[in-house]
Motif scaffolding. Sequence first.
Motif, short mmCIF file in Angstrom:
data_model
loop_
_atom_site.label_atom_id
_atom_site.label_comp_id
_atom_site.label_asym_id
_atom_site.label_seq_id
_atom_site.Cartn_x
_atom_site.Cartn_y
_atom_site.Cartn_z
N GLY A 87 51.59 192.39 40.34
CA GLY A 87 52.05 193.74 40.07
C GLY A 87 50.97 194.62 39.48
N THR A 88 51.34 195.86 39.26
CA THR A 88 50.46 196.84 38.64
C THR A 88 51.18 197.37 37.40
N VAL A 89 50.51 197.30 36.26
CA VAL A 89 51.11 197.71 34.99
C VAL A 89 50.08 198.51 34.20
N THR A 90 50.55 199.13 33.14
CA THR A 90 49.67 199.84 32.22
C THR A 90 49.52 198.99 30.97
N ALA A 91 48.29 198.62 30.65
CA ALA A 91 48.02 197.85 29.44
C ALA A 91 48.14 198.77 28.23
N PRO A 92 48.91 198.35 27.22
CA PRO A 92 49.06 199.19 26.03
C PRO A 92 47.74 199.25 25.25
N PRO A 93 47.59 200.24 24.38
CA PRO A 93 46.34 200.35 23.61
C PRO A 93 46.23 199.23 22.57
N ALA A 94 45.01 198.79 22.33
CA ALA A 94 44.73 197.87 21.23
C ALA A 94 44.64 198.72 19.96
N LYS A 95 44.96 198.11 18.82
CA LYS A 95 44.93 198.84 17.56
C LYS A 95 44.08 198.08 16.54
N VAL A 96 43.17 198.80 15.89
CA VAL A 96 42.38 198.27 14.78
C VAL A 96 42.80 199.05 13.56
N GLU A 97 43.18 198.33 12.49
CA GLU A 97 43.74 199.01 11.32
C GLU A 97 43.29 198.32 10.04
N GLU A 98 42.98 199.12 9.03
CA GLU A 98 42.75 198.58 7.69
C GLU A 98 44.14 198.44 7.06
N MET A 99 44.58 197.21 6.82
CA MET A 99 45.98 196.94 6.49
C MET A 99 46.49 197.67 5.25
N TYR A 100 45.69 197.81 4.22
CA TYR A 100 46.18 198.46 2.99
C TYR A 100 45.84 199.94 2.93
N HIS A 101 45.24 200.44 4.02
CA HIS A 101 44.98 201.87 4.19
C HIS A 101 45.35 202.21 5.63
N PRO A 102 46.64 202.23 5.97
CA PRO A 102 47.05 202.40 7.37
C PRO A 102 46.64 203.74 7.99
N GLU A 103 46.21 204.68 7.17
CA GLU A 103 45.73 205.94 7.73
C GLU A 103 44.34 205.76 8.37
N ARG A 104 43.70 204.63 8.10
CA ARG A 104 42.41 204.31 8.70
C ARG A 104 42.64 203.34 9.86
N TYR A 105 42.74 203.87 11.05
CA TYR A 105 43.00 203.04 12.22
C TYR A 105 42.35 203.65 13.45
N GLY A 106 42.32 202.87 14.51
CA GLY A 106 41.81 203.35 15.78
C GLY A 106 42.61 202.72 16.90
N LEU A 107 42.78 203.47 17.99
CA LEU A 107 43.49 202.98 19.17
C LEU A 107 42.56 203.05 20.37
N SER A 108 42.67 202.06 21.23
CA SER A 108 41.93 202.12 22.49
C SER A 108 42.73 202.98 23.46
N GLY A 109 42.14 203.26 24.59
CA GLY A 109 42.88 203.94 25.64
C GLY A 109 43.76 202.95 26.39
N THR A 110 44.69 203.46 27.16
CA THR A 110 45.47 202.59 28.04
C THR A 110 44.69 202.38 29.33
N GLN A 111 45.06 201.35 30.05
CA GLN A 111 44.35 201.04 31.28
C GLN A 111 45.34 200.48 32.29
N THR A 112 45.23 200.91 33.55
CA THR A 112 46.06 200.37 34.61
C THR A 112 45.42 199.08 35.12
N VAL A 113 46.23 198.02 35.22
CA VAL A 113 45.74 196.70 35.61
C VAL A 113 46.60 196.21 36.77
N SER A 114 45.95 195.61 37.77
CA SER A 114 46.68 195.04 38.92
C SER A 114 46.40 193.56 39.03
N SER A 115 47.40 192.83 39.51
CA SER A 115 47.26 191.40 39.71
C SER A 115 47.87 191.02 41.05
#
Length: 119
Positions: A87-115
């Motif tokens: 199938g073809t799906v959209t991969a959700p974004p990965a998240k990097v977060e400083e756990m005790y400062h959740p306002e400091r985070y980053g998200l990757s973009g989404t990506q379409t993936v086929s199999s």
Amino acid sequence: MLVTLKFSAHEEARYVAIDDALPSIFEAVNSEFKTQAAGPASPMIGSNEGWAGSFREIHKDRCLYFADWLAPGTYTIRYVARTRAAGTVTAPPAKVEEMYHPERYGLSGTQTVSSQGAQ
């Protein structure tokens, strides 16, 4: 399939969590199990020598990586995922977060993936 996450830390961070949710057609492979071993590839490679993740969790639908301390630099995490269905799906974004400062985070973009199907 080899999944590669590359991220940069612009300043020192403590208690960092990386959450990479997989799309529904893939599942993560835990290479520590002899029945799922994918080879001698290192699961985590950092540009700063001496840094290694403190803990990791590998689930069927996501991989979680944790570090107690992260120096500024660029890091790469790699792991293997197995195809479960076609199938073809959209991969959700990965998240990097400083756990005790959740306002400091980053998200990757989404990506379409086929199999083409289970392997």
